[in-house]
Write an enzyme that holds these catalytic residues in place. Structure first.
Site, mmCIF file in Angstrom:
data_model
loop_
_atom_site.group_PDB
_atom_site.id
_atom_site.type_symbol
_atom_site.label_atom_id
_atom_site.label_comp_id
_atom_site.label_asym_id
_atom_site.label_seq_id
_atom_site.Cartn_x
_atom_site.Cartn_y
_atom_site.Cartn_z
ATOM 1 N N SER A 1 0.824 -1.204 0.000
ATOM 2 C CA SER A 1 0.000 0.000 0.000
ATOM 3 C C SER A 1 0.859 1.255 0.000
ATOM 4 O O SER A 1 1.895 1.302 0.671
ATOM 5 C CB SER A 1 -0.899 0.013 1.238
ATOM 6 N N GLU B 1 0.218 3.711 1.580
ATOM 7 C CA GLU B 1 0.224 4.226 2.948
ATOM 8 C C GLU B 1 1.562 3.946 3.635
ATOM 9 O O GLU B 1 1.929 4.617 4.593
ATOM 10 C CB GLU B 1 -0.920 3.609 3.758
ATOM 11 N N TYR C 1 -2.188 0.360 10.522
ATOM 12 C CA TYR C 1 -2.419 -0.310 9.233
ATOM 13 C C TYR C 1 -1.169 -0.258 8.379
ATOM 14 O O TYR C 1 -0.675 -1.280 7.880
ATOM 15 C CB TYR C 1 -3.579 0.362 8.490
#
Lengths: 379, 374
Positions: free
Chosen positions: B163, B165, B186
């Site tokens: 990801s 992120e 996460y």
């Protein structure tokens, strides 16, 4: 109006005070006596059948209800939607949901400490017996060890918390009926064995730490909100769709299995009653009437003028590796000590579920006819 | 009539069959179908990937969690009741990323050619609330699955869903060589999963790839991700079923693409001669405010009339700006996005208008109440 601290929506409920109470969403809410705060309940498994009926019941008794839910990219709060008040809408939303997981001790501890509930109802589980043969590790972790994690969180809380453990007649397994609190356990699935473990953790925490902890050994309890792969709901859903021409067959397993089936809405009241007693204890909850799957089929199909034999196909994949042949509860203790008794009998339960599933099938048909969905493929 | 068929080897009629509505290429006789195992198959990416793989002739198996609620809505159009067709090519099985035993069981039973690990607790904001669970499923779960793959009795190619992120506060543009700086549990768990994957590739020679996908959306996006939250609100507001939508930080900038394009990149990574890690992105960045502008504008509304800022939606630690550099994927895989930002927004709004119309049909027929909305 001036003396009320309430907002508009609370006033609307006051107007209905003299009219008959209907569903909780519009029902009269007992107002706490000034100075007396609301009781707080924490429910795991709030998104399930029992969780939604228990929530309605507790809200009707003036509780503030908090529920722990799993996070999913799919919508999983369908059974609570009619109770949900957007927090942006009403300062007095009395049901609140929080993310947690029975496999995550930290999340359980966090919410017990943050909310300091008066009562905790542990209804969360991987609750399908057949599925437990496929994912036994996960089932054991959530159903057995999960109960232990929650008991630990409750034990460590800085104030007394009353704890309800969802037990199950499946724990009795192959022990012949009728089954009472004194009957021996003989679990026949990983689900049942895990429930037995949770039962004994609960007893142990009561005896070792003086926790007000109860086991509710509930026999099968059904409703229009039952999950669709439990046999009763699978049948009534099929009846509704078959009646509306959206389906022709339903595939089932062992039709001779006998169960003691009641209405979930009656059973959640027993859960609450256990926590209102002077002393904690363990209680069987049951109708004391046993019926086979075949009798359920007979009642469900004939109610809409169909013959089940025209629509049922036996598929061996639905047979269990180890079966529980016959459950029939002896709920003498609950009836005497709690004053509990079931209101909805077998025939009325079947009708309630079929009526509801006919409505759902009609709704599906509206969308099929409007071209929004295809009638799902069905044999 | 063997003589009539001549040299044709396929016993079935030459026309394609419909499974779930799509054309299915028939495998060359003697060549068996490739088998894919997908975790997180019930999610957005899982459903697009499944369609894509079925279209390529794969047999697709998915691992799903058990719930008393219905969680396979995104796969319904692909599902063929096993009682109906011997040729159902998508099958679902119960498992959980927290349960190593279940993962091992299905890898051994299915012996897939390819495994796509898409399962996760995938909401960044929620990960601040349930960090332990997120770490267990997203981080350790990936490790459990890698272990099952490593121990399998045949070579299996593994795709790990990474990801953007993970880059977090590292300034844009971000490529495979940009440093990670995760800003949520996460993201940190995804970083762990990334490095487990790299380690299994280097230590055991596993064909394992990390797909570092930047944000990818669609009409199937979960409703509490900001893009879908917005387009769902636009649909309902347009149909008079809602008036307001509550949001957080409107200045956050993201590189948004269409999920249907991105799953193709996942597959391409596993078809190469060598395993590797690839950024997948449109290389265009937009703020949440720009998304609002486009979504409301598409139906002739002014977002400022309907948006209320609610501080509860601000993150404890924010990722201000993501913009991917997908040069490597475009060169080595030949991948490129087909759906741009404006078309993505329109696609989602159009779909959510249809859903709102359907809700209105049921409201008007008296079956449901318009849900309470501020």
């Amino acid at each position: 109006m001036a003396s009320h601290e309430s907002t508009n929506d609370v006033d609307r409920r006051e107007e209905k005070r003299d009219s008959d109470g209907g569903s909780v969403a519009t029902n009269v809410v007992p107002r706490p006596i000034p100075g007396e705060r609301r009781k707080v309940a924490l429910i795991t498994g709030i998104t399930g059948q029992d969780g939604s009926y228990l929530t309605e019941f507790l809200l009707g008794n003036g509780y503030e209800v908090h529920g722990l839910i799993r996070r999913s990219s799919n919508f999983n709060t369908a059974r609570l939607d009619h109770l949900y008040v957007d927090p942006h809408n009403a300062a007095k939303a009395r049901m609140k949901l929080h993310y947690a997981d029975l496999s995550d001790a930290s999340s359980l501890r966090r919410w017990v400490d943050a909310l300091l509930p008066d009562e905790v109802y542990n209804l969360a589980a991987q609750s399908h017996v057949a599925v437990s043969f496929e994912i036994p590790d996960y089932t054991a972790d959530v159903v057995a060890t999960g109960a232990l994690r929650l008991l630990e969180a409750v034990r460590c809380a800085p104030k007394p918390v009353r704890y309800y453990q969802a037990g199950s007649s499946e724990m009795f397994g192959s022990t012949p009926p009728p089954q009472s609190e004194a009957s021996p356990f003989h679990p026949r699935s990983p689900y049942a064995a895990a429930k037995v473990a949770a039962h004994w953790y609960t007893v142990n925490y009561r005896e070792a730490y003086g926790l007000f902890a109860c086991n509710g050994i509930l026999f099968n309890h059904e409703s229009p909100r039952r999950g669709e792969n439990f046999v009763t709901r699978k049948i009534t859903r099929a009846v509704g769709r078959i009646r509306l021409g959206l389906q022709t067959k339903v595939f089932l397993g062992n039709l001779s299995a006998a169960r003691d089936w009641g209405f979930a809405g009656d059973y959640v009241e027993a859960m609450w009653m256990m926590l209102q007693q002077e002393e904690p204890g363990d209680y069987v909850v049951a109708t004391e009437e046993s019926h086979t799957v075949e009798e359920f089929l007979q009642a469900a199909f004939s109610y809409v003028g169909l013959n089940w034999k025209d629509h049922v196909v036996i598929d061996p994949r639905y047979f269990r590796p180890a079966e529980v042949d016959s459950l029939k509860g002896d709920s003498t203790k609950a009836r005497k000590a709690l004053g509990w008794k079931p209101k909805v009998g077998f025939q009325d339960l079947v009708k309630m579920m079929v009526d509801h599933d006919i409505e759902i099938a009609k709704r599906e048909k509206v969308l099929v006819d409007a071209g929004y969905i295809d009638a799902q493929q069905q044999p």
